[in-house]
Design an enzyme around this catalytic site. Structure first.
Site, PDB file in Angstrom:
ATOM      1  N   TYR A  71      34.518  21.446  27.106  1.00 50.15           N
ATOM      2  CA  TYR A  71      34.866  22.684  26.407  1.00 50.15           C
ATOM      3  C   TYR A  71      33.615  23.263  25.754  1.00 50.15           C
ATOM      4  CZ  TYR A  71      34.896  19.577  22.307  1.00 50.15           C
ATOM      5  OH  TYR A  71      34.552  18.659  21.356  1.00 50.15           O
ATOM      6  N   ASN A  97      43.172  21.546  13.618  1.00 44.01           N
ATOM      7  CA  ASN A  97      43.412  22.947  13.967  1.00 44.01           C
ATOM      8  C   ASN A  97      44.384  23.579  12.979  1.00 44.01           C
ATOM      9  OD1 ASN A  97      43.385  22.899  17.661  1.00 44.01           O
ATOM     10  ND2 ASN A  97      41.801  22.439  16.166  1.00 44.01           N
ATOM     11  N   HIS A 127      39.257  23.910  11.256  1.00 44.70           N
ATOM     12  CA  HIS A 127      38.849  25.247  11.704  1.00 44.70           C
ATOM     13  C   HIS A 127      40.035  26.021  12.258  1.00 44.70           C
ATOM     14  CE1 HIS A 127      38.987  24.346  16.050  1.00 44.70           C
ATOM     15  NE2 HIS A 127      38.385  23.196  15.783  1.00 44.70           N
ATOM     16  N   CYS A 181      39.514  17.624  16.041  1.00 46.99           N
ATOM     17  CA  CYS A 181      39.440  18.435  14.826  1.00 46.99           C
ATOM     18  C   CYS A 181      40.833  18.681  14.261  1.00 46.99           C
ATOM     19  CB  CYS A 181      38.758  19.766  15.116  1.00 46.99           C
ATOM     20  SG  CYS A 181      36.985  19.623  15.449  1.00 46.99           S
ATOM     21  N   GLY A 206       0.783  -1.228   0.000  1.00 48.26           N
ATOM     22  CA  GLY A 206       0.000   0.000   0.000  1.00 48.26           C
ATOM     23  C   GLY A 206       0.812   1.274   0.000  1.00 48.26           C
ATOM     24  N   SER A 235      29.872  13.385  13.295  1.00 46.01           N
ATOM     25  CA  SER A 235      30.185  13.354  14.724  1.00 46.01           C
ATOM     26  C   SER A 235      30.908  14.603  15.203  1.00 46.01           C
ATOM     27  CB  SER A 235      31.016  12.110  15.054  1.00 46.01           C
ATOM     28  OG  SER A 235      32.241  12.124  14.342  1.00 46.01           O
ATOM     29  N   GLY A 236      31.273  15.494  14.267  1.00 44.31           N
ATOM     30  CA  GLY A 236      31.818  16.779  14.700  1.00 44.31           C
ATOM     31  C   GLY A 236      33.280  17.022  14.415  1.00 44.31           C
TER      32      GLY A 236
END
Length: 390
Positions: free
Chosen positions: A293, A331, A311, A329, A215, A306-307
């Site tokens: 942080y 840096n 940057h 990250c 359906g 996940s981040g």
């Protein structure tokens, strides 16, 4: 609007030229006009049919000889696409039909026989909606996948195969690729290798009429066109604390960087630039460690769901180029991060090496986290796509 299918007038003239004259159809009966009467083509579904399954093909067959023209359209005049068989004696729809829609099919045979069928497709109990990425008209990096997101789960192999068969890919420089089911609500396409620079891509999801559960049917098609930009590939070494940025294979910038410290290691693997944001507040609460942080950052290029970002990190410039001190990250100095942010397109390749933590497939659009052979195993059809040419 979809194009209808018709045999051209030139073909009709050629067929008419074979007649022996008069009002007849030619052949042994010559021009007596009575013994070879025109015969209407056979149409399925029959005239007046209701609740026709929209995923079932509509067909036309000539009683004898060839078909001259076939048109299938809804009440608004939108025509459904179909294909004539090589021998010209039959025709069938190329894709599914819109549910809860009345269609009229008109067919004419080369001998003059005509037939018409008006029928209505069934109304689905539930509708399958869709979305696609990248955005229409985007210029993207060479690593971008095509993402088709679905509003309802597609759980069975049979239903997934039906969805894949409805997906049409065209390219200006055709290269092999394949679809992979990331989840029961997302199927992605990637080429075998990175996209060629300058490639123009069009994807049409002919989802109208596709049945994915009892359906549950797609109700409308969706299309997407985009262009592949320059070949930007950045390699980031955790051991050398360095990022080399290339454009078309030429190094255009070398940046000192700092990656994740022990325990917060960055991911090793091939990622893509997923999105960019000039300003973000990095909050450890989003990673399950509230209070560790909460820092405003600039010139952010996202690499994972996940981040993980590239940057600016003015607080770690002393470590950049010699040690890894971040929370995972990449840096960089404010000037390098700003340059990289402005240089980068969505879909550009960023490869990190030298860490102990491997990128998990599915942590963002990660089509290059697995081999081509593994990617191909995620297709319900189990085979590569041969794209058409734009």
């Amino acid at each position: 609007m979809r194009a209808g299918t018709a045999v051209s007038g030139a073909v009709l003239l050629a067929l008419a030229g074979c007649s022996s004259g008069g009002g007849g159809t030619g052949g042994k009966n010559g021009g007596d006009g009575g013994k070879d009467a025109a015969t209407p083509p056979a149409i399925t579904p029959a005239n007046g049919s209701k609740d026709v399954a929209p995923d079932q093909p509509v067909t036309v067959k000539a009683a004898k000889g060839r078909l001259a023209s076939v048109t299938l359209a809804d009440a608004k005049g939108a025509e459904a696409e179909g294909a004539l068989a090589a021998d010209g004696a039959s025709w069938r729809t190329s894709w599914g039909l819109k549910p809860a829609t009345t269609y009229t099919l008109t067919a004419r045979a080369a001998d003059g026989g005509t037939a018409t069928s008006t029928f209505t497709t069934l109304a689905p109990r539930k509708k399958l909606e869709s979305g696609m990425a990248p955005l229409e008209g985007d210029t993207v990096g060479v690593g971008i996948p095509v993402q088709l997101m679905l509003s309802r789960p597609v759980a069975t192999k049979e239903a997934r195969a039906a969805v894949e068969r409805s997906l049409e890919v065209r390219m200006s420089q055709p290269v092999p690729g394949a679809w992979n089911w990331i989840s029961d609500r997302e199927v992605d396409f990637r080429p075998r290798e990175y996209w060629p620079t300058g490639q123009k891509v069009q994807v049409v999801a002919h989802l109208a009429g596709v049945k994915v559960a009892d359906g549950v049917y797609g109700t409308k098609d969706r299309s997407l066109s985009f262009t592949v930009g320059p070949r930007h590939v950045t390699t980031v070494s955790a051991k050398r604390h360095e990022a080399k940025v290339t454009d078309g294979g030429r190094v255009v910038r070398t940046m000192k960087v700092s990656l994740g410290k022990p325990g917060d290691d960055s991911y090793t693997g091939v990622m893509i630039a997923q999105e960019k944001a000039a300003n973000i507040v990095m909050d450890s609460a989003t990673t399950g460690d509230p209070g560790a942080y909460r820092i405003p950052t600039k010139w952010n290029v996202r690499l994972t769901y996940s981040g993980t970002f590239v940057h600016a990190a003015p607080w770690s410039t002393g470590a950049q180029g010699n040690s890894n001190v971040s929370h995972g990250c990449v840096n960089a100095s404010p000037s390098d991060a700003k340059w990289f942010y402005e240089f980068t397109n969505k879909g550009d390749i960023i490869e990190i090496t030298g860490t102990s933590r491997k990128l998990r497939f599915g942590n963002g659009p990660t089509p290059w986290a697995v081999s081509w052979e593994t990617w191909l195993q995620g297709s319900a059809l189990g085979r590569p796509v041969t794209p058409g040419r734009l």
